[in-house]
Design a protein around this motif. Structure first.
Motif, PDB file in Angstrom:
ATOM      1  N   ASN A   1      12.095  13.620 -11.684  1.00  8.69           N
ATOM      2  CA  ASN A   1      13.249  14.524 -11.692  1.00  8.69           C
ATOM      3  C   ASN A   1      14.087  14.286 -10.440  1.00  8.69           C
ATOM      4  N   LYS A   2      15.073  15.137 -10.247  1.00  5.28           N
ATOM      5  CA  LYS A   2      16.018  14.960  -9.137  1.00  5.28           C
ATOM      6  C   LYS A   2      15.373  15.128  -7.759  1.00  5.28           C
ATOM      7  N   ASP A   3      14.147  15.650  -7.702  1.00  5.35           N
ATOM      8  CA  ASP A   3      13.459  15.801  -6.419  1.00  5.35           C
ATOM      9  C   ASP A   3      12.886  14.488  -5.896  1.00  5.35           C
ATOM     10  N   TYR A   4      12.872  13.440  -6.738  1.00 10.74           N
ATOM     11  CA  TYR A   4      12.375  12.143  -6.285  1.00 10.74           C
ATOM     12  C   TYR A   4      13.424  11.515  -5.373  1.00 10.74           C
ATOM     13  N   LYS A   5      13.039  11.157  -4.142  1.00  6.81           N
ATOM     14  CA  LYS A   5      13.994  10.766  -3.109  1.00  6.81           C
ATOM     15  C   LYS A   5      14.132   9.262  -2.907  1.00  6.81           C
ATOM     16  N   TYR A   6      13.491   8.459  -3.755  1.00 10.20           N
ATOM     17  CA  TYR A   6      13.444   7.022  -3.501  1.00 10.20           C
ATOM     18  C   TYR A   6      14.002   6.246  -4.691  1.00 10.20           C
ATOM     19  N   SER A   7      14.375   4.995  -4.444  1.00 13.36           N
ATOM     20  CA  SER A   7      14.885   4.157  -5.534  1.00 13.36           C
ATOM     21  C   SER A   7      13.796   3.296  -6.148  1.00 13.36           C
ATOM     22  N   ASN A   8      12.650   3.242  -5.497  1.00 12.81           N
ATOM     23  CA  ASN A   8      11.554   2.437  -6.012  1.00 12.81           C
ATOM     24  C   ASN A   8      10.267   3.262  -6.034  1.00 12.81           C
ATOM     25  N   LEU A   9       9.220   2.664  -6.568  1.00 10.58           N
ATOM     26  CA  LEU A   9       7.925   3.324  -6.640  1.00 10.58           C
ATOM     27  C   LEU A   9       6.846   2.269  -6.493  1.00 10.58           C
TER      28      LEU A   9
ATOM     29  N   ILE B   1      -7.961   2.665 -17.012  1.00  5.71           N
ATOM     30  CA  ILE B   1      -6.863   2.313 -16.114  1.00  5.71           C
ATOM     31  C   ILE B   1      -6.717   3.460 -15.119  1.00  5.71           C
ATOM     32  N   ALA B   2      -6.769   3.139 -13.827  1.00  6.24           N
ATOM     33  CA  ALA B   2      -6.599   4.138 -12.769  1.00  6.24           C
ATOM     34  C   ALA B   2      -5.298   3.833 -12.030  1.00  6.24           C
ATOM     35  N   ILE B   3      -4.483   4.867 -11.805  1.00  8.88           N
ATOM     36  CA  ILE B   3      -3.178   4.683 -11.161  1.00  8.88           C
ATOM     37  C   ILE B   3      -3.041   5.668  -9.999  1.00  8.88           C
ATOM     38  N   LYS B   4      -2.674   5.130  -8.830  1.00 11.70           N
ATOM     39  CA  LYS B   4      -2.409   5.947  -7.637  1.00 11.70           C
ATOM     40  C   LYS B   4      -1.028   5.592  -7.112  1.00 11.70           C
ATOM     41  N   GLN B   5      -0.372   6.557  -6.499  1.00 10.23           N
ATOM     42  CA  GLN B   5       0.892   6.255  -5.832  1.00 10.23           C
ATOM     43  C   GLN B   5       0.589   5.663  -4.460  1.00 10.23           C
ATOM     44  N   ALA B   6       1.430   4.720  -4.045  1.00  9.66           N
ATOM     45  CA  ALA B   6       1.224   4.040  -2.762  1.00  9.66           C
ATOM     46  C   ALA B   6       2.530   4.003  -1.968  1.00  9.66           C
ATOM     47  N   MET B   7       3.289   5.089  -2.039  1.00  9.43           N
ATOM     48  CA  MET B   7       4.577   5.140  -1.351  1.00  9.43           C
ATOM     49  C   MET B   7       4.393   5.394   0.142  1.00  9.43           C
ATOM     50  N   ARG B   8       5.288   4.793   0.906  1.00  5.59           N
ATOM     51  CA  ARG B   8       5.353   5.051   2.348  1.00  5.59           C
ATOM     52  C   ARG B   8       6.796   4.936   2.798  1.00  5.59           C
ATOM     53  N   LYS B   9       7.115   5.604   3.857  1.00  9.88           N
ATOM     54  CA  LYS B   9       8.469   5.521   4.408  1.00  9.88           C
ATOM     55  C   LYS B   9       8.601   4.230   5.204  1.00  9.88           C
TER      56      LYS B   9
ATOM     57  N   ASP C   1       8.947   1.596   7.974  1.00 10.64           N
ATOM     58  CA  ASP C   1       8.427   1.505   9.351  1.00 10.64           C
ATOM     59  C   ASP C   1       7.305   2.486   9.642  1.00 10.64           C
ATOM     60  N   GLU C   2       6.656   3.018   8.614  1.00 11.94           N
ATOM     61  CA  GLU C   2       5.507   3.906   8.822  1.00 11.94           C
ATOM     62  C   GLU C   2       4.289   3.293   8.147  1.00 11.94           C
ATOM     63  N   VAL C   3       3.164   3.369   8.843  1.00 15.12           N
ATOM     64  CA  VAL C   3       1.926   2.789   8.330  1.00 15.12           C
ATOM     65  C   VAL C   3       1.278   3.715   7.311  1.00 15.12           C
ATOM     66  N   GLU C   4       1.239   4.984   7.612  1.00 11.31           N
ATOM     67  CA  GLU C   4       0.599   5.954   6.730  1.00 11.31           C
ATOM     68  C   GLU C   4       1.446   6.206   5.482  1.00 11.31           C
ATOM     69  N   GLY C   5       0.791   6.359   4.371  1.00 13.32           N
ATOM     70  CA  GLY C   5       1.488   6.625   3.126  1.00 13.32           C
ATOM     71  C   GLY C   5       1.997   8.061   3.051  1.00 13.32           C
ATOM     72  N   ILE C   6       2.842   8.312   2.085  1.00 12.46           N
ATOM     73  CA  ILE C   6       3.378   9.655   1.860  1.00 12.46           C
ATOM     74  C   ILE C   6       2.279  10.512   1.235  1.00 12.46           C
ATOM     75  N   GLU C   7       1.914  11.577   1.903  1.00 13.02           N
ATOM     76  CA  GLU C   7       0.812  12.438   1.443  1.00 13.02           C
ATOM     77  C   GLU C   7       1.150  13.168   0.150  1.00 13.02           C
ATOM     78  N   ASN C   8       2.351  13.707   0.057  1.00 14.59           N
ATOM     79  CA  ASN C   8       2.766  14.511  -1.094  1.00 14.59           C
ATOM     80  C   ASN C   8       4.086  13.958  -1.634  1.00 14.59           C
ATOM     81  N   LEU C   9       4.003  13.198  -2.700  1.00 11.71           N
ATOM     82  CA  LEU C   9       5.187  12.565  -3.276  1.00 11.71           C
ATOM     83  C   LEU C   9       5.824  13.519  -4.283  1.00 11.71           C
ATOM     84  N   GLU C  10       7.008  14.007  -3.937  1.00 15.40           N
ATOM     85  CA  GLU C  10       7.727  14.963  -4.784  1.00 15.40           C
ATOM     86  C   GLU C  10       8.547  14.242  -5.844  1.00 15.40           C
ATOM     87  N   GLY C  11       8.722  14.885  -6.979  1.00 15.73           N
ATOM     88  CA  GLY C  11       9.666  14.420  -7.976  1.00 15.73           C
ATOM     89  C   GLY C  11       9.092  13.629  -9.141  1.00 15.73           C
ATOM     90  N   ILE C  12       7.827  13.243  -9.088  1.00 14.89           N
ATOM     91  CA  ILE C  12       7.184  12.596 -10.237  1.00 14.89           C
ATOM     92  C   ILE C  12       6.522  13.711 -11.039  1.00 14.89           C
TER      93      ILE C  12
END
Length: 162
Positions: A64-72, A130-138, A140-151
């Motif tokens: 939805n519109k809460d997703y802030k990124y162009s990729n996943l 099939i197991a699927i996890k999100q692996a988004m990160r901002k 220049d940051e090493v740690e991934g995004i803990e709570n990915l909004e909008g999916i």
């Protein structure tokens, strides 16, 4: 006469809708309640598939519109019945450079059908997963995004390749 025409129209519509998706073998969605947690894995149990056929595999994303990124970025694991595991790190574009969503749908929710694997044969007898996890990160940051909004949903689809 009028009631029978309406009845025939609905029967015809149901027939047409049901026959539009002849290639579908498996299609399931899992809702994401709130934000998609970094350590939350969505697992799809595929059951036993015909070992003589080949299939195309898709990951379906609803955002939805809460997703802030162009990729996943996703990490997938295909777990074979006899213990083998194939892990992939995938990147999908879900928005155009101008910010418009590439998926389909009306309103705030868009659905993207993403190629995962093509012409796959399931030769081992037994249940595949099939197991699927999100692996988004901002950037220049090493740690991934803990709570990915909008999916809002993650789906997995298998179609018979023709």
């Amino acid at each position: 006469m009028h009631k029978s025409s309406i009845y025939l129209f609905f029967i015809g519509a149901i027939f047409l809708l049901g026959s539009c998706d002849k290639k579908r073998i498996y299609d399931e969605y899992k809702p994401i309640k709130g934000a998609w947690q970094k350590d939350s894995t969505q697992v799809f149990k595929l059951g036993e598939l015909d070992s003589l056929k080949s299939y195309n595999l898709f990951i379906n994303i609803r955002n939805n519109k809460d997703y802030k990124y162009s990729n996943l970025f996703l990490i997938t694991e295909m777990q074979f019945p006899q213990g083998k595991v194939v892990t992939d790190t995938l990147e999908y574009e879900i928005a155009a450079p101008d910010g418009s969503w590439l998926g389909t749908g009306f309103g705030d929710v868009k659905e993207s059908r993403l190629w995962y694997k093509e012409n796959v044969s399931f030769t081992e007898p037994g249940e595949y997963r099939i197991a699927i996890k999100q692996a988004m990160r901002k950037n220049d940051e090493v740690e991934g995004i803990e709570n990915l909004e909008g999916i809002t949903h993650i789906g997995f689809r298998i179609e018979e390749s023709l």
